[in-house]
Design a protein around this motif. Structure first.
Motif, PDB file in Angstrom:
ATOM      1  N   GLY A   1      -4.746   6.071   0.110  1.00 24.35           N
ATOM      2  CA  GLY A   1      -5.383   5.862  -1.189  1.00 24.35           C
ATOM      3  C   GLY A   1      -6.741   6.532  -1.323  1.00 24.35           C
TER       4      GLY A   1
ATOM      5  N   LEU B   1      -7.088   9.996  -2.147  1.00 20.21           N
ATOM      6  CA  LEU B   1      -6.938  11.315  -2.775  1.00 20.21           C
ATOM      7  C   LEU B   1      -8.089  11.685  -3.708  1.00 20.21           C
ATOM      8  CD1 LEU B   1      -3.111  11.609  -3.500  1.00 20.21           C
ATOM      9  CD2 LEU B   1      -4.486  13.028  -1.985  1.00 20.21           C
TER      10      LEU B   1
ATOM     11  N   PHE C   1      -2.059  15.738   2.782  1.00 19.12           N
ATOM     12  CA  PHE C   1      -1.882  15.134   1.458  1.00 19.12           C
ATOM     13  C   PHE C   1      -1.078  13.842   1.549  1.00 19.12           C
ATOM     14  CE2 PHE C   1      -2.965  19.272  -0.526  1.00 19.12           C
ATOM     15  CZ  PHE C   1      -3.874  18.801  -1.470  1.00 19.12           C
TER      16      PHE C   1
ATOM     17  N   SER D   1      -2.573  10.230   0.570  1.00 12.17           N
ATOM     18  CA  SER D   1      -1.896   9.447  -0.467  1.00 12.17           C
ATOM     19  C   SER D   1      -1.618   8.025   0.013  1.00 12.17           C
ATOM     20  CB  SER D   1      -0.588  10.138  -0.866  1.00 12.17           C
ATOM     21  OG  SER D   1       0.084   9.394  -1.829  1.00 12.17           O
ATOM     22  N   THR D   2      -1.118   7.881   1.236  1.00 13.35           N
ATOM     23  CA  THR D   2      -0.825   6.534   1.743  1.00 13.35           C
ATOM     24  C   THR D   2      -2.101   5.745   2.013  1.00 13.35           C
ATOM     25  OG1 THR D   2      -0.706   7.241   4.050  1.00 13.35           O
ATOM     26  CG2 THR D   2       1.362   7.251   2.795  1.00 13.35           C
TER      27      THR D   2
END
Length: 150
Positions: A76, A78, A69, A73-74
């Protein structure tokens, strides 16, 4: 930061999930051997060891989605469909392990349903668990829609 998170995610998957898939696959035939030779302490200890490996590494395996996760998230991604499918398959694999594989291993160790059919069902659930992880691995490598050319 993304490379670090991705590295930890991949290493955790290899170190934690790999042993679970191998030990869980080895458990049913080892249990059959132990049932065939109830006086062989080595056969029983092998089954106990395989179960312990599955439990411990399954617990350590929680790190895999946590770093997954964080990595997603880093990056982009998700909301990407391939990741959402991977998350769903990962959750399903965890459910199969926790609800179907580990309890059946425990039951065999405790002398519950010690039939050959029980080990065959366990082998089937273990195979489903392994196939789910294989599908997640393929999705992580292929990443549909990726612009990396992979």
């Amino acid at each position: 930061m993304t490379k670090f998170l991705l590295s930890v995610h991949v290493l955790a998957a290899i170190v934690a999930i790999g042993p679970v898939t191998v030990a869980a696959s080895m458990f049913p035939p080892a249990a059959r051997r132990a049932m065939a030779a109830p006086d062989d302490p080595r056969a029983t200890e092998t089954v106990r060891l395989l179960h312990r490996i599955c439990r411990v590494y399954a617990t350590i395996g929680v790190v895999v989605p946590v770093f997954g996760f964080a990595t997603a998230s880093t990056m982009g991604v998700l909301g990407d469909a391939w990741l959402i499918v991977s998350i769903a398959l990962t959750a399903l694999a965890a459910l199969v392990l926790v609800a179907l594989v580990l309890p059946r291993q425990s039951a065999l160790l405790e002398g519950g349903d010690g039939s050959r059919e029980a080990t065959v069902r366990l082998a089937m659930f273990t195979g489903v668990f392994n196939l789910l992880w294989a599908a997640v691995t393929v999705l992580m490598i292929v990443r549909p829609g990726s612009t990396t050319g992979a």
